[in-house]
Design an enzyme around this catalytic site. Sequence first.
Site, PDB file in Angstrom:
ATOM      1  N   LYS C  78      12.617  45.183  28.732  1.00  4.07           N
ATOM      2  CA  LYS C  78      11.161  45.169  28.520  1.00  4.07           C
ATOM      3  C   LYS C  78      10.536  44.035  29.324  1.00  4.07           C
ATOM      4  O   LYS C  78      11.133  42.953  29.464  1.00  4.07           O
ATOM      5  CB  LYS C  78      10.892  44.968  27.023  1.00  4.07           C
ATOM      6  CG  LYS C  78       9.423  45.067  26.596  1.00  4.07           C
ATOM      7  CD  LYS C  78       9.316  44.915  25.071  1.00  4.07           C
ATOM      8  CE  LYS C  78       7.859  45.026  24.608  1.00  4.07           C
ATOM      9  NZ  LYS C  78       7.714  44.822  23.155  1.00  4.07           N
ATOM     10  N   SER C 153       4.881  48.141  20.725  1.00  2.00           N
ATOM     11  CA  SER C 153       4.569  47.823  22.093  1.00  2.00           C
ATOM     12  C   SER C 153       5.693  48.128  23.086  1.00  2.00           C
ATOM     13  O   SER C 153       5.467  48.085  24.284  1.00  2.00           O
ATOM     14  CB  SER C 153       4.192  46.344  22.210  1.00  2.00           C
ATOM     15  OG  SER C 153       5.273  45.535  21.822  1.00  2.00           O
ATOM     16  N   SER C 177       7.302  46.755  16.799  1.00  2.00           N
ATOM     17  CA  SER C 177       7.301  47.202  18.192  1.00  2.00           C
ATOM     18  C   SER C 177       8.604  47.731  18.750  1.00  2.00           C
ATOM     19  O   SER C 177       8.629  48.186  19.888  1.00  2.00           O
ATOM     20  CB  SER C 177       6.810  46.063  19.095  1.00  2.00           C
ATOM     21  OG  SER C 177       5.446  45.817  18.827  1.00  2.00           O
TER      22      SER C 177
END
Lengths: 97, 475, 485
Positions: C78, C153, C177
């Site tokens: 990420k 997210s 998330s």
Amino acid sequence: MSENTSTFDISYVAHLARMHLTDAEKAKISAQLKDILTYVEKLNELDVSHVEPTAHATPLSNVFRKDEVRPSIDREKVLQNAPEQARDLFIVPKIVE
Amino acid sequence: MEYEAVIGLEVHVQLKTKSKMFCGCATEFGAEPNTHVCPVCLGYPGVLPVMNEEAVRKTILTGLMIGSEIAEFSKWDRKNYFYPDMPKNYQISQYDLPLCLHGTVEIRLDGGQTRKIGITRAHLEEDVAKNIHFETTSGVDFNRAGTPLMEIVSEPDLRSPEEAFAYLTALKEILMSGDVSDCDMEKGQLRCDSNISVRPVGQKEFGEKVEIKNMNTISGVRRALAYEIQRQTAALQKGEKVSQETRRWDDAAGRTFVMRTKEYAHDYRYFPEPDLMPVVVGEELVAEVRRLLPELPETRRQRFVKQYGLPEYDAGVLVADGALATFYERAAHGAQNPKAIANWVMTELLGKLGEAKTTISECPIKPEGLAELVDLIDSNQISGKIGKEVFAEMFTGGKTPSDIVREKGWVQVSDTGALEALVEQAIAGNPKSVADFRAGNQAAINFLKGQVMKLSKGKANPQVAGEILLRKLNN
Amino acid sequence: MSLHTLTIHQLREKLRRGECSAREATQSLLDRIQGIDGKLKAYLWLNPEDALAQADAIDRSGVARDGKLLGGVPIAIKDLINVEGQPCACASKILKGHTSVYDAFVIQRLRDAGAVLLGRTNMDEFAMGSSTENSSWGITHNPWDLERIPGGSSGGSAAAVAGDEAFAALGSDTGGSIRQPAALCGCVGLKPSYGRVSRYGLVAFASSLDQIGPFTKTVADCALMMRVLAGHDRCDSTSVPQPVPDYTAALNKGVKGLRIGLPKEYFIDGMDREVEAAVRGAIQRLQSLGAEVVEISLPHTDYAVAVYYLIATAEASANLARFDGVRYGARVTGEDVIDMYGKTRGAGFGPEVKRRIILGTYALSAGYYDAYYLRAQKVRTLIRQDFEKAFQQCDVILTPTSPEVAFRIGEKADDPLKMYLSDIFTIGANLGGICGVSLPCGFTKSPRLPIGLQVLGKPLDEETILRVGHTYEQATEWHKERPTL
């Protein structure tokens, strides 16, 4: 408690956060935050007078490191990332005292 | 109407640790810009702080030295504000639960009286970077950012610039004796801000307080406060109000100026630092640190007076610098003439160190060497005059005094036989002076004595030479 | 060979037996990404030469054959985890062009385990969001229905794993998330207990809530990833020193006699019917496998979202203060330095980030700290105590991960409060510091969208939630389904 939402001064808060907001942004964010602040007022339903705030999720203490010098990072590496640099310094527009 | 000043001092002290407060970068002063930096002290995305154990210990030690309560539970907080010298735009500091609470610092005033000044608190935080100003830009050097900084806040107990001066001096002595900091204000290791207000004598309430910044030397502090007292008093006498503001001391101009108001400067939005765990100071840790307690300067001063028979003033000079006091003790311990040793340290040694811009810790002369030198003089093996030359040799070469005296052949001539011959030589070579002396000019003997010294290349024992000279001249 | 469809365990087997190379595994993913990422947009940065060079080095060194835990396995990262030499933008304009100068602790762990660091995945800017619509780079699409969000997210990481564009991916979880996108994309996502995985190198959103965790195709793969990621780090003062158990060894113990707590506050009206049905189905399955069900109460559930949005935004407002154009990132110059700050931050942050910074700053400001931030931290204690009490009566807590399945792109864009309320089931775990995993437990009828089951466990009890998840997974077929792309 609801006086807080009406006294929300977005210009002041934006200044504290050193963040320019356009007038449109100020209006939009103010309106959205008004809803959110009204929502969070539900926390006042609870009696927390005898409750300690949670400072940390884990019960650790005295997490120390020894006073030993470790290698610093190569100056070139960090100056390369700087938006502006000169004379081995990070350059910014004049700071007015 | 009589007015009095009410003064509080906020002192920031850089701790003498090898590495920074929250990362392993070196704290060495004077390095090339931005060479002692890393992602942590630069506030890079994703970094985390880790506490320097030694910094915490030195703060606890300071607390013990000034009689503070050491907090059993102490924590860290974020102090939020934006400035280019702030890598994270928040400073990790301590807000409501500092490491040390209360305490006192005893100050000594010129007349000899002492006063106890209250300490409110002492806490730990991280130092900021250095801003360098150019024409239209500023440059930031992050070497200093993250250095452990101890903030000591006094109660508003000081009543005059002289007391402020004495307080800072006493505090420096204490901190240096505990090896907590080198307190060199020129290197920014000790910085001082003041809060000062003025009120009519007898009034209980404090007047409006003004914050004074940029006082860069201890004497500068005294000057700045003296100016402020005069400024504020004059204003009040005219019936004007004193505004609560922050002012900057300009030493060259000899006055303070209002600083541009940092709008909203005081909304620091303190909240507990989530990235650092609290400090729990248990009995064991306090006991461990207590073992490191040095003899405090005041106690040492009194002991020097008693143990070595030194005058108060001399004792004071020696204990002002812990390393100097230690040097002195090593030399004076077991010596016959500790007072003479003290004189050598205070005059010759400090003189030479100052000239060479060297500190006592780097002194080429060893305490044992100095003791030996004083012994050689006291036992008449060398004259005091030669002693000074030996001292100079010791300072450059680091040899023992006995070796130097032997190598240079500077052993004092006290042998009466040899001196008799030299005196006869001096008398024979200077008939005018002899005649002057015999005519009643007592002072003429000094010239003759000088001649004997010259003939002996300085090695003659002046006392013995003088005796022989007098004897021969009176015959 | 369609290597990209394999799980980590299957790939490791092949690598160890020499049936394929790390290069082939990496190339297989690169081909897949080339084929479908134009539609998914999970990756916002990819350097194929670099990835293949890493794979080649691993092949040469024989690490994959030597049994290193992730030897030769490509993993996606990420965009808010620092990898030295790679850009680290957190999907924000304010970090455009910024290159990391150090490795996060977890990245070093992945390297030591022989993994190939494949590429960087899309996310909501600075991890603020539940749909990945707040990325300044672009929107990621749900592999099961391209018109829908992947969750957030960590939407990019979830979509990549679900779409077979990665064998596993790293994400971060502050309020759900990892777990929520895992549920919405039909893969496994785990949020470790707070302090279990080092945060050093994770760009901080809310320091007391953030954790890095893995996305995988199976629970067994998740356990393997946790073995690599978990552990004490001297550079993270919040990192716990407890030793890491062998998570893979504990998987097959079954659930006989295990007590599953069902919080009555989580099974309320207003939840999507199909979601509820799927989760109840999962509970029944686990009962049939020997687990016992206990009704428990988490009485302060209703306050969790309010608490979260005060604490997280307050901490974030301070954590994001460092983005000021002085030392790194983008700068918009100004008349003086203060002006520069204002312009840089005004131009560099997206609307959601700005909104949260304003809220967080306000919650901490003079006169409001007690009413907002302090009160929220006190209620947080009550929420934490709810979990502590509940875990005295049960071993794990089961809930739906999300009250709804993936919604349409743009559907909630103009209603931040509505968006925040969808975090209701995941937020509690972050506030309590406990661990939680989401895994597939069914699909909605039409369109076929994944439904996630959340298993919550005591602090540092990842073993038990992995065991429950693995047992359920192996008794069902959900994990074998793939979206048609």
